[in-house]
Design a protein around this motif. Sequence first.
Motif, mmCIF file in Angstrom:
data_model
loop_
_atom_site.group_PDB
_atom_site.id
_atom_site.type_symbol
_atom_site.label_atom_id
_atom_site.label_comp_id
_atom_site.label_asym_id
_atom_site.label_seq_id
_atom_site.Cartn_x
_atom_site.Cartn_y
_atom_site.Cartn_z
ATOM 1 N N GLU A 70 -44.884 14.657 -14.537
ATOM 2 C CA GLU A 70 -45.581 15.192 -13.380
ATOM 3 C C GLU A 70 -44.546 15.453 -12.294
ATOM 4 O OE1 GLU A 70 -49.082 13.228 -11.984
ATOM 5 O OE2 GLU A 70 -49.682 12.663 -14.019
ATOM 6 N N PHE A 71 -44.554 16.662 -11.790
ATOM 7 C CA PHE A 71 -43.623 17.046 -10.737
ATOM 8 C C PHE A 71 -43.923 16.256 -9.456
ATOM 9 C CE2 PHE A 71 -42.799 19.656 -6.980
ATOM 10 C CZ PHE A 71 -41.444 19.879 -7.118
ATOM 11 N N VAL A 72 -42.877 15.752 -8.820
ATOM 12 C CA VAL A 72 -43.005 15.046 -7.548
ATOM 13 C C VAL A 72 -42.372 15.859 -6.431
ATOM 14 C CG1 VAL A 72 -42.412 12.968 -6.241
ATOM 15 C CG2 VAL A 72 -43.063 12.778 -8.651
ATOM 16 N N SER A 73 -41.109 16.241 -6.596
ATOM 17 C CA SER A 73 -40.432 16.936 -5.505
ATOM 18 C C SER A 73 -39.239 17.737 -6.001
ATOM 19 C CB SER A 73 -39.983 15.944 -4.425
ATOM 20 O OG SER A 73 -39.080 15.008 -4.965
ATOM 21 N N LEU A 74 -38.802 18.646 -5.135
ATOM 22 C CA LEU A 74 -37.619 19.452 -5.390
ATOM 23 C C LEU A 74 -36.703 19.346 -4.183
ATOM 24 C CD1 LEU A 74 -36.185 21.636 -7.193
ATOM 25 C CD2 LEU A 74 -37.266 23.320 -5.696
ATOM 26 N N LEU A 75 -35.434 19.049 -4.434
ATOM 27 C CA LEU A 75 -34.406 19.100 -3.396
ATOM 28 C C LEU A 75 -33.637 20.384 -3.637
ATOM 29 C CD1 LEU A 75 -34.632 15.932 -4.382
ATOM 30 C CD2 LEU A 75 -32.773 15.679 -2.782
ATOM 31 N N GLU A 76 -33.377 21.142 -2.572
ATOM 32 C CA GLU A 76 -32.730 22.429 -2.747
ATOM 33 C C GLU A 76 -31.867 22.742 -1.541
ATOM 34 O OE1 GLU A 76 -34.385 26.621 -4.172
ATOM 35 O OE2 GLU A 76 -35.166 26.025 -2.219
ATOM 36 N N GLY A 77 -30.685 23.284 -1.814
ATOM 37 C CA GLY A 77 -29.826 23.727 -0.727
ATOM 38 C C GLY A 77 -28.358 23.522 -1.027
ATOM 39 N N GLU A 78 -27.531 23.835 -0.032
ATOM 40 C CA GLU A 78 -26.090 23.649 -0.182
ATOM 41 C C GLU A 78 -25.757 22.172 -0.118
ATOM 42 O OE1 GLU A 78 -23.112 26.079 1.703
ATOM 43 O OE2 GLU A 78 -24.674 27.527 2.218
ATOM 44 N N LEU A 79 -24.902 21.755 -1.004
ATOM 45 C CA LEU A 79 -24.528 20.354 -1.091
ATOM 46 C C LEU A 79 -23.015 20.230 -1.019
ATOM 47 C CD1 LEU A 79 -25.756 17.520 -1.603
ATOM 48 C CD2 LEU A 79 -25.403 17.929 -4.029
ATOM 49 N N LEU A 80 -22.562 19.213 -0.339
ATOM 50 C CA LEU A 80 -21.140 18.904 -0.231
ATOM 51 C C LEU A 80 -20.348 20.043 0.399
ATOM 52 C CD1 LEU A 80 -20.720 17.226 -3.719
ATOM 53 C CD2 LEU A 80 -21.082 16.102 -1.541
ATOM 54 N N THR A 81 -20.905 20.630 1.437
ATOM 55 C CA THR A 81 -20.250 21.730 2.133
ATOM 56 C C THR A 81 -18.846 21.327 2.577
ATOM 57 O OG1 THR A 81 -22.393 22.489 2.894
ATOM 58 C CG2 THR A 81 -20.480 23.341 4.065
ATOM 59 N N GLY A 82 -17.888 22.156 2.245
ATOM 60 C CA GLY A 82 -16.506 21.914 2.648
ATOM 61 C C GLY A 82 -15.715 21.029 1.707
ATOM 62 N N THR A 83 -16.302 20.599 0.586
ATOM 63 C CA THR A 83 -15.557 19.790 -0.381
ATOM 64 C C THR A 83 -15.233 20.635 -1.609
ATOM 65 O OG1 THR A 83 -17.435 18.981 -1.678
ATOM 66 C CG2 THR A 83 -16.905 17.781 0.355
ATOM 67 N N ARG A 84 -14.431 20.094 -2.481
ATOM 68 C CA ARG A 84 -14.055 20.846 -3.681
ATOM 69 C C ARG A 84 -15.229 20.982 -4.656
ATOM 70 N NH1 ARG A 84 -12.583 17.200 -7.952
ATOM 71 N NH2 ARG A 84 -12.349 15.085 -7.174
ATOM 72 N N ASN A 85 -16.282 20.196 -4.491
ATOM 73 C CA ASN A 85 -17.448 20.265 -5.373
ATOM 74 C C ASN A 85 -18.641 20.931 -4.705
ATOM 75 O OD1 ASN A 85 -16.095 19.043 -7.455
ATOM 76 N ND2 ASN A 85 -16.790 17.003 -6.933
ATOM 77 N N GLU A 86 -18.391 21.769 -3.695
ATOM 78 C CA GLU A 86 -19.483 22.430 -2.993
ATOM 79 C C GLU A 86 -20.310 23.252 -3.977
ATOM 80 O OE1 GLU A 86 -20.106 25.241 0.953
ATOM 81 O OE2 GLU A 86 -18.096 24.745 0.276
ATOM 82 N N CYS A 87 -21.631 23.168 -3.851
ATOM 83 C CA CYS A 87 -22.509 23.887 -4.762
ATOM 84 C C CYS A 87 -23.860 24.115 -4.100
ATOM 85 C CB CYS A 87 -22.700 23.114 -6.069
ATOM 86 S SG CYS A 87 -23.563 21.543 -5.872
ATOM 87 N N PHE A 88 -24.678 24.928 -4.749
ATOM 88 C CA PHE A 88 -26.072 25.066 -4.367
ATOM 89 C C PHE A 88 -26.845 24.231 -5.364
ATOM 90 C CE2 PHE A 88 -30.277 26.808 -3.965
ATOM 91 C CZ PHE A 88 -30.389 27.039 -2.605
ATOM 92 N N ALA A 89 -27.666 23.315 -4.876
ATOM 93 C CA ALA A 89 -28.327 22.342 -5.744
ATOM 94 C C ALA A 89 -29.820 22.601 -5.867
ATOM 95 C CB ALA A 89 -28.102 20.931 -5.195
ATOM 96 N N ASN A 90 -30.326 22.432 -7.065
ATOM 97 C CA ASN A 90 -31.752 22.364 -7.360
ATOM 98 C C ASN A 90 -31.959 21.054 -8.116
ATOM 99 O OD1 ASN A 90 -31.419 25.718 -7.971
ATOM 100 N ND2 ASN A 90 -32.941 25.032 -6.513
ATOM 101 N N PHE A 91 -32.492 20.049 -7.451
ATOM 102 C CA PHE A 91 -32.721 18.746 -8.067
ATOM 103 C C PHE A 91 -34.214 18.469 -8.098
ATOM 104 C CE2 PHE A 91 -28.445 17.030 -6.253
ATOM 105 C CZ PHE A 91 -27.736 17.765 -7.191
ATOM 106 N N ALA A 92 -34.775 18.321 -9.285
ATOM 107 C CA ALA A 92 -36.198 18.025 -9.438
ATOM 108 C C ALA A 92 -36.396 16.533 -9.648
ATOM 109 C CB ALA A 92 -36.777 18.786 -10.625
ATOM 110 N N ARG A 93 -37.520 16.032 -9.161
ATOM 111 C CA ARG A 93 -37.936 14.640 -9.377
ATOM 112 C C ARG A 93 -39.314 14.665 -10.031
ATOM 113 N NH1 ARG A 93 -33.294 14.147 -8.056
ATOM 114 N NH2 ARG A 93 -32.437 12.875 -6.390
ATOM 115 N N PHE A 94 -39.469 13.850 -11.057
ATOM 116 C CA PHE A 94 -40.715 13.745 -11.798
ATOM 117 C C PHE A 94 -41.130 12.286 -11.927
ATOM 118 C CE2 PHE A 94 -38.464 17.445 -13.524
ATOM 119 C CZ PHE A 94 -39.439 18.419 -13.543
ATOM 120 N N THR A 95 -42.388 12.048 -12.265
ATOM 121 C CA THR A 95 -42.828 10.770 -12.805
ATOM 122 C C THR A 95 -43.249 11.060 -14.240
ATOM 123 O OG1 THR A 95 -45.107 11.070 -12.073
ATOM 124 C CG2 THR A 95 -43.633 9.826 -10.607
ATOM 125 N N ALA A 96 -43.397 10.004 -15.038
ATOM 126 C CA ALA A 96 -43.754 10.220 -16.444
ATOM 127 C C ALA A 96 -44.270 8.929 -17.059
ATOM 128 C CB ALA A 96 -42.525 10.698 -17.228
#
Length: 157
Positions: A70-96
């Motif tokens: 069951e879907f709970v939430s989505l985290l979305e956006g730029e992550l780690l701005t200014g670091t060598r691992n900067e990325c755009f993130a889509n992180f889903a959270r579920f229960t099961a």
Amino acid sequence: MNLSRTLPIKRAAHVYLVRGEELLLVEERMDDGSIFYGLPGGKAQPSETLADAAVRQVLVETGLHVTNLEFVSLLEGELLTGTRNECFANFARFTAAFHGELDPTDPEVVGVKWVPFEQVEGLVRYGPPPECEERNPLIWLPTRDFIAGKARAYYPI
């Protein structure tokens, strides 16, 4: 967001596995030797849905089979701005629902433990190194809300 540049996309999914008033966490050893506590789950493969990634990763990290996500939430956006691992993130959270025995096969997982809700946040380490997005407090905000029974569907990073 600055659209004049292209960021790599990181897609991941994690599952809140609850037993009574306890949350299942995995223990992983970081490069600096410290122990990191996190939710079971992880990165999605290129052609994999976030739900399929959650099922696969939970099995490898915990030994448990999850069903009825069951879907709970989505985290979305730029992550780690200014670091060598900067990325755009889509992180889903579920229960099961889950069944099976705790038996992680992921070599990075050094343990799996049921943690009382009131102790979860005390295990989270924030701060350096910035390349470890799991140590970003924004990543743990949905978990704090979930434990409090106040999860939102969307969290901008």
